[in-house]
Design an enzyme around this catalytic site. Sequence first.
Site, short mmCIF file in Angstrom:
data_model
loop_
_atom_site.label_atom_id
_atom_site.label_comp_id
_atom_site.label_asym_id
_atom_site.label_seq_id
_atom_site.Cartn_x
_atom_site.Cartn_y
_atom_site.Cartn_z
N HIS B 194 34.89 39.08 55.62
CA HIS B 194 33.86 38.44 54.65
C HIS B 194 32.64 39.32 54.40
O HIS B 194 32.17 39.19 53.37
CB HIS B 194 33.38 37.03 55.34
CG HIS B 194 34.45 36.04 55.34
ND1 HIS B 194 34.49 34.90 55.99
CD2 HIS B 194 35.43 36.07 54.56
CE1 HIS B 194 35.51 34.13 55.75
NE2 HIS B 194 36.14 34.58 54.97
N CYS B 508 41.75 51.94 33.24
CA CYS B 508 41.04 50.73 34.09
C CYS B 508 40.77 51.12 35.59
O CYS B 508 40.08 50.66 36.21
CB CYS B 508 41.28 49.52 33.86
SG CYS B 508 42.84 48.95 34.71
#
Lengths: 92, 590
Positions: B194, B508
Amino acid sequence: MKTGSVTITNRLGLHARPSAMVVQQANKFESEVWIERDGLKINAKSIMGIMMLAAEQGAELVVMTEGTDEEQALKAMQEILVSGFGESNPSS
Amino acid sequence: MVKSTQIQGVPASGGVALGEARVVFTLDSMAPERPILPEEIERECQRIDRAVEKAVLELKEIRERAGKHAGGPVTKIFDAQLMIAGDAEFLKSVKKEIAKRLQCAEGVYSSLVADNTSSLRKSKDSYMRQMLTDIEAVSKKVLSHLTGNGDSPNHPFPPNTIIVAKKISPAEALNFYERGAVGVVSAEGSAHAHMALIARALYLPAVVGADRVQNKIRNGDRLIVDGGLGKVFLKPDAALWESYQSKQGGDSLESIKSLSGLDKFPPVTTDGHTVELAANIELPGPRDAELAQRNVGVGLYRTEFIYLQSSSFPDEAAQFEYYDSIAEQYAPQKVVMRTFDLGSDKYVEELQPSPESNPALGFRGIRTSLGTPALFKTQLRAILRASTRKNVKIMLPLLSDIGEFNRARRIIKRVMVELRRERLEFDTDIEVGAMIETPSAALTADCFARNAAFLSVGTNDLLQYTMAVDRDNIRVADLYKMFHPAQLKLIQATIDAANQHNIPVTVCGEMAGDMSAIPLLIGMGATGLSMGPANLYRAASIISGLSMAEAKALAAETLKAQTVKETENLVEVFHNKLKSRLTGVFSERT
């Protein structure tokens, strides 16, 4: 006291979100609710307790309830534990 | 002469930070086990009550701040911690044990937490490990309130501070960011943790898993953090420092705002060729509004991050809400939604309970989507329903065979029929593009160009598969060279195929945001580039100061080169020439 056994069927086991759902379910009842796994017995109204089970898919649990609404509590706990916790099934 | 050292970690959040180290010690020493007298029981119970209460309040506040800086969905990370902190039954058992053991609150609390997490500690399942991390973060907070060091510091760091620590929690990462840190490095942690998610949402360059880094670096050491490569350079020499200065990108919000200062966007070369520039985006955040306001669209929306944030697959309604708000925010600019690219380095326990021996070559990208059609259809329905403003495109990742593209297209058609039957609106002309990031797709680009509405080259995976190199593996990472002739030939083949079929072709991957690669890619014929938002300003400035003729000459010469040494040299010479011509672009941020 009422006792019933149940097997965890969802793929991810009792991780954070299902654990929360189990705790919420247990807290709906007056009765004491415990879950036991391999001799380890925990209070099902506690998220820390549920997490302690580290119950993955296939884990066999025993649910115990004691109190005025023990019958309903046992039934409700068994229902939620086998419900799959709304996990989508990727193979369907 | 100071010797520069390179420390290899795991890339957790892209971008480059240059600055001075601040080593932060996070104490995880055991809490004291002080015996108490029976008459002190009451007081100890009150202390633990208050500490828990403060921890809950603090977590709520952190959740709010995270939402402000990094966007709503990130706040979910803190929900689990709040629930753990607010566990009334656990608190009861702590108080019971205080009375029974006649021991202070700190000791009892930490010993019960240790008991409760012993089975999680043994688990190898990453969901279970995540719960453990959450519990540890909460207990650390409660203990710090108990010992009176509870309030997290809020004084700002000196400019260009890079935080180095053994372990960094999501809340700490947010705190460091708010206090002005420009990058973070930790010895523990993974790219899926996280903390990494928060860092990415905050555009805070981060490297994790850098072994014992807190012992190798001292306060005040000069550092370069390359979050994209997972590298930390300790005491870098002047040349390295300078070369990284042009890549620096921790403060992307500022650099996005500076786009307003440009004469033209999208930029036009000195000889009149327009090059489309777009942003690569993972998560909603404050940058979206800034980008949209300056007419920047999204060339690569990494949709899997919505999945990485929740612990199971979000349903259609949740996905629709997410995609629709993105599309709305950017309209009329285009948003290219890349369907889930899960697998390999991203969580797939739900799809794949047993680990693969070779995940990079396994069930990932389009293969996962085609292998789980129900999930794929849910995502496609949500994307299509978010396309009513006609500014959404679909891009399919990790194709290695045209059959995969065609199968996905058939599923999209079926979903369209369903939606029509349900009278749900969508863009019937939605464009479906192919991401070219495997050598097989590049070599058969002609076939893809004939069937797709656009092509986009994903340079990172393409390079990994072309060179057969895992760039996280320090023993072979030297082979990971973006200007390798093999890589350039595959990119050129892809661009040529697209140009032949008159469809747009963009780049990209990381290469598109590399200042020295931009002239080359444009010269090779790329019609657009999509990159991290922090790089847009510099990329636009470079393109406006460049002629297509010189870019083409550079490309022609570079494509003829035989070795990576030659190609790198040609690119570097050109880059230096450009740098001396466009001094303003490169020196504006030092």
